[in-house]
Design a protein around this motif. Structure first.
Motif, PDB file in Angstrom:
ATOM      1  N   GLY A  69       5.962   9.877   2.181  1.00 56.10           N
ATOM      2  CA  GLY A  69       5.184   8.764   1.660  1.00 56.10           C
ATOM      3  C   GLY A  69       3.781   8.622   2.190  1.00 56.10           C
ATOM      4  N   VAL A  70       3.244   9.618   2.908  1.00 54.20           N
ATOM      5  CA  VAL A  70       1.894   9.460   3.471  1.00 54.20           C
ATOM      6  C   VAL A  70       0.893  10.499   2.970  1.00 54.20           C
ATOM      7  CG1 VAL A  70       2.792   8.374   5.555  1.00 54.20           C
ATOM      8  CG2 VAL A  70       2.341  10.838   5.563  1.00 54.20           C
ATOM      9  N   ALA A  71       1.338  11.508   2.213  1.00 58.57           N
ATOM     10  CA  ALA A  71       0.406  12.508   1.701  1.00 58.57           C
ATOM     11  C   ALA A  71      -0.352  11.948   0.498  1.00 58.57           C
ATOM     12  CB  ALA A  71       1.152  13.781   1.299  1.00 58.57           C
ATOM     13  N   PRO A  72      -1.571  12.402   0.273  1.00 56.75           N
ATOM     14  CA  PRO A  72      -2.324  11.896  -0.872  1.00 56.75           C
ATOM     15  C   PRO A  72      -1.977  12.634  -2.156  1.00 56.75           C
ATOM     16  CG  PRO A  72      -3.662  13.482   0.291  1.00 56.75           C
ATOM     17  CD  PRO A  72      -2.363  13.354   1.074  1.00 56.75           C
ATOM     18  N   SER A  89      -0.870  -2.885   4.382  1.00 55.92           N
ATOM     19  CA  SER A  89       0.054  -1.913   4.953  1.00 55.92           C
ATOM     20  C   SER A  89       1.137  -1.547   3.960  1.00 55.92           C
ATOM     21  CB  SER A  89       0.700  -2.493   6.217  1.00 55.92           C
ATOM     22  OG  SER A  89       1.769  -1.690   6.664  1.00 55.92           O
ATOM     23  N   SER A  90       1.652  -0.324   4.089  1.00 59.61           N
ATOM     24  CA  SER A  90       2.818   0.059   3.298  1.00 59.61           C
ATOM     25  C   SER A  90       4.072  -0.643   3.805  1.00 59.61           C
ATOM     26  CB  SER A  90       3.022   1.573   3.324  1.00 59.61           C
ATOM     27  OG  SER A  90       3.111   2.055   4.651  1.00 59.61           O
ATOM     28  N   GLY A  91       3.966  -1.306   4.966  1.00 62.86           N
ATOM     29  CA  GLY A  91       5.044  -2.130   5.466  1.00 62.86           C
ATOM     30  C   GLY A  91       5.078  -3.505   4.832  1.00 62.86           C
ATOM     31  N   LEU A 119       0.872  -1.172   0.000  1.00 66.58           N
ATOM     32  CA  LEU A 119       0.000   0.000   0.000  1.00 66.58           C
ATOM     33  C   LEU A 119       0.909   1.223   0.000  1.00 66.58           C
ATOM     34  CD1 LEU A 119      -2.756   1.401   0.281  1.00 66.58           C
ATOM     35  CD2 LEU A 119      -2.604   1.011   2.759  1.00 66.58           C
ATOM     36  N   SER A 120       1.102   1.816  -1.160  1.00 64.22           N
ATOM     37  CA  SER A 120       2.127   2.845  -1.320  1.00 64.22           C
ATOM     38  C   SER A 120       1.610   4.265  -1.196  1.00 64.22           C
ATOM     39  CB  SER A 120       2.819   2.681  -2.675  1.00 64.22           C
ATOM     40  OG  SER A 120       3.554   1.480  -2.706  1.00 64.22           O
TER      41      SER A 120
END
Length: 221
Positions: free
Chosen positions: A134-137, A211-213, A86-87
């Motif tokens: 890496g978390v902004a839309p 998750s992006s993890g 999930l990037s």
């Protein structure tokens, strides 16, 4: 002020085949065919998450020439060994230029985009990376009455919770407030100093977690 809502979640993968297998394992269903983005050199698969909300699996399209600019969503950093993840996420607005202008973070230039007979506007940073660690839309604006989710089969999947983790959660909250996107995501401080995204999705087989993890956790219903 035109508010923002979650439009879709983006899973990046080194190929659509790998991405499709990941979604099948993670959510128990197969995504639908999407199409190609000639100006970005990418193609996608799609999966409905409800009304006007969907999941996108995207990868570099080997049949298309490389674009003359960095690809979106940091996809130029993918390798054959990269895992699906999930990037990023995309926030829908009725006035993308106004929302981008208000944003407390630089989200990129408003860019026309096309896939088949669909046309839209989206923000793309000049370096192609996802802003705010890496978390902004990305912001997106669809033409009135047009949305790709309307073309997707309902497989019984729904987004239950979307979470953003960041070392500076107040900065994330400022961003969401500036684009009038309060209440659409849970924001918390990360425990390890990194940034990540996670989504809890209700499926016919129970709750699933992306998750992006790059971790899939099957939760009990």
């Amino acid at each position: 002020m035109a508010g923002c809502r979650i439009d879709h979640l983006v899973i990046t993968a080194p190929s659509l085949g790998i991405g499709a297998a990941f979604i099948k394992e993670a959510l128990g269903v197969d995504p639908q065919a999407g199409g190609s983005h000639p100006s970005m050199g990418t193609h996608n698969l799609l999966l409905s998450l409800g009304d006007a909300l969907y999941l996108e699996v995207i990868s570099i399209d080997p049949s298309l020439p490389a674009p003359d600019r960095p690809r979106w969503f940091g996809m130029d950093n993918l390798s054959d060994s990269s895992l699906p993840a999930l990037s990023t996420w995309v926030a829908r607005t009725a006035d993308i230029r106004s929302a981008a202008g208000r944003s407390s973070e630089s989200l990129g230039s408003v860019t026309p985009m096309q896939r088949g007979d669909l046309n839209w506007l989206i923000t793309i940073p000049p370096d192609g990376l996802v802003p705010l660690d890496g978390v902004a839309p990305a912001l997106i604006e669809w033409p009135s009455g047009v949305h790709p989710a309307a073309r997707l089969a309902d497989r019984g999947l729904r987004l239950v919770e979307f979470e953003i983790f960041h070392p500076d959660p107040k900065r994330v909250q400022r961003l969401l407030s500036s684009i009038d996107a309060q209440g659409i995501a849970s924001v918390a401080a990360s425990s390890d100093g990194t940034s990540s995204l996670s989504a809890t999705i209700s499926t016919p087989e129970g709750l699933r977690y992306l998750s992006s993890g790059k971790i899939i956790v099957h939760r009990q219903t």
